[in-house]
Design a protein around this motif. Structure first.
Motif, PDB file in Angstrom:
ATOM      1  N   LEU A  87     -26.740 -27.179  28.367  1.00 48.50           N
ATOM      2  CA  LEU A  87     -27.508 -27.867  29.412  1.00 48.50           C
ATOM      3  C   LEU A  87     -28.957 -27.394  29.453  1.00 48.50           C
ATOM      4  CD1 LEU A  87     -24.952 -27.923  32.380  1.00 48.50           C
ATOM      5  CD2 LEU A  87     -25.459 -29.732  30.724  1.00 48.50           C
ATOM      6  N   VAL A  88     -29.165 -26.107  29.248  1.00 46.73           N
ATOM      7  CA  VAL A  88     -30.514 -25.546  29.229  1.00 46.73           C
ATOM      8  C   VAL A  88     -30.644 -24.672  28.001  1.00 46.73           C
ATOM      9  CG1 VAL A  88     -32.117 -23.971  30.400  1.00 46.73           C
ATOM     10  CG2 VAL A  88     -30.753 -25.561  31.746  1.00 46.73           C
ATOM     11  N   SER A  89     -31.726 -24.885  27.273  1.00 50.29           N
ATOM     12  CA  SER A  89     -32.032 -23.991  26.164  1.00 50.29           C
ATOM     13  C   SER A  89     -33.529 -23.733  26.162  1.00 50.29           C
ATOM     14  CB  SER A  89     -31.572 -24.563  24.816  1.00 50.29           C
ATOM     15  OG  SER A  89     -32.313 -25.710  24.489  1.00 50.29           O
ATOM     16  N   VAL A  90     -33.881 -22.577  25.670  1.00 52.11           N
ATOM     17  CA  VAL A  90     -35.280 -22.181  25.581  1.00 52.11           C
ATOM     18  C   VAL A  90     -35.562 -21.969  24.100  1.00 52.11           C
ATOM     19  CG1 VAL A  90     -37.024 -20.506  26.303  1.00 52.11           C
ATOM     20  CG2 VAL A  90     -35.091 -21.049  27.823  1.00 52.11           C
ATOM     21  N   ARG A  94     -29.799 -20.123  24.230  1.00 56.33           N
ATOM     22  CA  ARG A  94     -29.286 -20.127  25.599  1.00 56.33           C
ATOM     23  C   ARG A  94     -30.141 -19.151  26.418  1.00 56.33           C
ATOM     24  NH1 ARG A  94     -24.210 -22.542  25.919  1.00 56.33           N
ATOM     25  NH2 ARG A  94     -23.277 -22.973  23.902  1.00 56.33           N
ATOM     26  N   PRO A  95     -30.322 -19.431  27.704  1.00 60.82           N
ATOM     27  CA  PRO A  95     -31.211 -18.578  28.518  1.00 60.82           C
ATOM     28  C   PRO A  95     -30.862 -17.094  28.497  1.00 60.82           C
ATOM     29  CG  PRO A  95     -30.598 -20.539  29.740  1.00 60.82           C
ATOM     30  CD  PRO A  95     -29.792 -20.542  28.469  1.00 60.82           C
ATOM     31  N   GLU A  96     -29.572 -16.769  28.448  1.00 64.53           N
ATOM     32  CA  GLU A  96     -29.207 -15.348  28.448  1.00 64.53           C
ATOM     33  C   GLU A  96     -29.548 -14.652  27.131  1.00 64.53           C
ATOM     34  OE1 GLU A  96     -25.570 -17.655  27.203  1.00 64.53           O
ATOM     35  OE2 GLU A  96     -27.093 -17.887  28.743  1.00 64.53           O
ATOM     36  N   ALA A  97     -29.830 -15.423  26.089  1.00 61.50           N
ATOM     37  CA  ALA A  97     -30.165 -14.841  24.787  1.00 61.50           C
ATOM     38  C   ALA A  97     -31.671 -14.676  24.586  1.00 61.50           C
ATOM     39  CB  ALA A  97     -29.588 -15.711  23.668  1.00 61.50           C
ATOM     40  N   VAL A  98     -32.447 -15.201  25.501  1.00 67.69           N
ATOM     41  CA  VAL A  98     -33.900 -15.117  25.396  1.00 67.69           C
ATOM     42  C   VAL A  98     -34.372 -13.783  25.944  1.00 67.69           C
ATOM     43  CG1 VAL A  98     -36.077 -16.156  26.172  1.00 67.69           C
ATOM     44  CG2 VAL A  98     -34.124 -17.613  25.627  1.00 67.69           C
ATOM     45  N   ALA A 114     -32.109 -22.450  36.718  1.00 68.06           N
ATOM     46  CA  ALA A 114     -32.161 -23.889  36.422  1.00 68.06           C
ATOM     47  C   ALA A 114     -30.825 -24.361  35.852  1.00 68.06           C
ATOM     48  CB  ALA A 114     -33.293 -24.192  35.444  1.00 68.06           C
ATOM     49  N   ARG A 115     -30.254 -23.562  34.962  1.00 72.30           N
ATOM     50  CA  ARG A 115     -28.949 -23.930  34.394  1.00 72.30           C
ATOM     51  C   ARG A 115     -27.886 -23.987  35.483  1.00 72.30           C
ATOM     52  NH1 ARG A 115     -26.493 -20.091  29.949  1.00 72.30           N
ATOM     53  NH2 ARG A 115     -26.453 -18.710  31.741  1.00 72.30           N
ATOM     54  N   ARG A 116     -27.902 -23.025  36.380  1.00 66.63           N
ATOM     55  CA  ARG A 116     -26.919 -23.034  37.470  1.00 66.63           C
ATOM     56  C   ARG A 116     -27.071 -24.285  38.341  1.00 66.63           C
ATOM     57  NH1 ARG A 116     -25.878 -18.991  42.522  1.00 66.63           N
ATOM     58  NH2 ARG A 116     -24.020 -20.068  43.210  1.00 66.63           N
ATOM     59  N   SER A 117     -28.295 -24.657  38.637  1.00 65.06           N
ATOM     60  CA  SER A 117     -28.535 -25.856  39.446  1.00 65.06           C
ATOM     61  C   SER A 117     -28.026 -27.109  38.738  1.00 65.06           C
ATOM     62  CB  SER A 117     -30.025 -26.000  39.752  1.00 65.06           C
ATOM     63  OG  SER A 117     -30.453 -24.972  40.597  1.00 65.06           O
ATOM     64  N   LEU A 118     -28.270 -27.206  37.450  1.00 66.47           N
ATOM     65  CA  LEU A 118     -27.768 -28.351  36.693  1.00 66.47           C
ATOM     66  C   LEU A 118     -26.246 -28.372  36.687  1.00 66.47           C
ATOM     67  CD1 LEU A 118     -30.234 -28.397  33.684  1.00 66.47           C
ATOM     68  CD2 LEU A 118     -30.084 -30.065  35.539  1.00 66.47           C
ATOM     69  N   ARG A 119     -25.642 -27.216  36.521  1.00 64.66           N
ATOM     70  CA  ARG A 119     -24.173 -27.148  36.558  1.00 64.66           C
ATOM     71  C   ARG A 119     -23.635 -27.635  37.899  1.00 64.66           C
ATOM     72  NH1 ARG A 119     -23.115 -21.093  34.188  1.00 64.66           N
ATOM     73  NH2 ARG A 119     -23.211 -21.588  31.970  1.00 64.66           N
ATOM     74  N   GLU A 120     -24.314 -27.270  38.992  1.00 66.45           N
ATOM     75  CA  GLU A 120     -23.858 -27.667  40.329  1.00 66.45           C
ATOM     76  C   GLU A 120     -23.789 -29.184  40.478  1.00 66.45           C
ATOM     77  OE1 GLU A 120     -26.408 -25.678  43.124  1.00 66.45           O
ATOM     78  OE2 GLU A 120     -25.484 -23.731  42.729  1.00 66.45           O
ATOM     79  N   VAL A 121     -24.585 -29.900  39.732  1.00 63.15           N
ATOM     80  CA  VAL A 121     -24.534 -31.361  39.766  1.00 63.15           C
ATOM     81  C   VAL A 121     -23.651 -31.894  38.643  1.00 63.15           C
ATOM     82  CG1 VAL A 121     -25.894 -33.484  39.548  1.00 63.15           C
ATOM     83  CG2 VAL A 121     -26.788 -31.555  40.879  1.00 63.15           C
TER      84      VAL A 121
END
Length: 152
Positions: A87-90, A94-98, A114-121
């Motif tokens: 859903l989110v990549s930088v 993945r964000p945790e790998a950046v 941002a990834r968490r917010s997207l997941r919530e939807v």
């Protein structure tokens, strides 16, 4: 976030499948015609969805495509991940790998939030809900505010 054409087309094709009361397979040609999706592009999307276990292909005279599991168990997030990846990549990670240096380290927290917010939807909305036109209150409440409809 930018929703890709692939994700949009995939969701539209799956909604079309989910609205079929008889549960019979539908051809890629018909899906493409009904949703105005180019056939070649749709075939590639359906192949991605098949690899992810979202749809099944059925060969033969009555062949076509159908959902591999109940539409209420397939989320928008599942579909986006199947055709576009995380859903989110930088820059492809993945964000945790950046990792960042010094004062920029805080950026990682923004990407993860941002990834968490997207997941919530995206994880709360199923293909069945889309097919029924009945979104959860947690989703519809996010569109009640006029500001949600304004570009910024």
């Amino acid at each position: 976030m930018r929703v890709s054409t692939k994700s949009d087309y995939a969701l539209r094709a799956l909604i079309e499948m989910a609205t079929r009361q008889d549960g019979r397979p539908v051809s890629a040609e018909e899906l493409g015609r009904l949703q105005e999706i180019p056939r070649g592009f749709l075939q590639a999307i359906l192949a991605d969805l098949r690899r992810a276990g979202v749809v099944l292909a059925q060969r033969g005279q009555a062949g076509g495509w159908r959902l591999a599991r109940p539409a209420d168990t397939v989320s928008v997030a599942d579909v986006i991940r199947a055709v576009d990846g995380p859903l989110v990549s930088v820059y492809g990670l993945r964000p945790e790998a950046v990792s960042y240096n010094g004062s920029a380290e805080v950026l990682q927290h923004v990407w993860i939030a941002a990834r968490r917010s997207l997941r919530e939807v995206f994880e709360e909305v199923s293909i069945q809900q889309l097919a029924d036109g009945a979104l959860p209150e947690a989703i519809t409440s996010r569109t009640d505010d006029d500001d949600a409809w304004q570009p910024h």
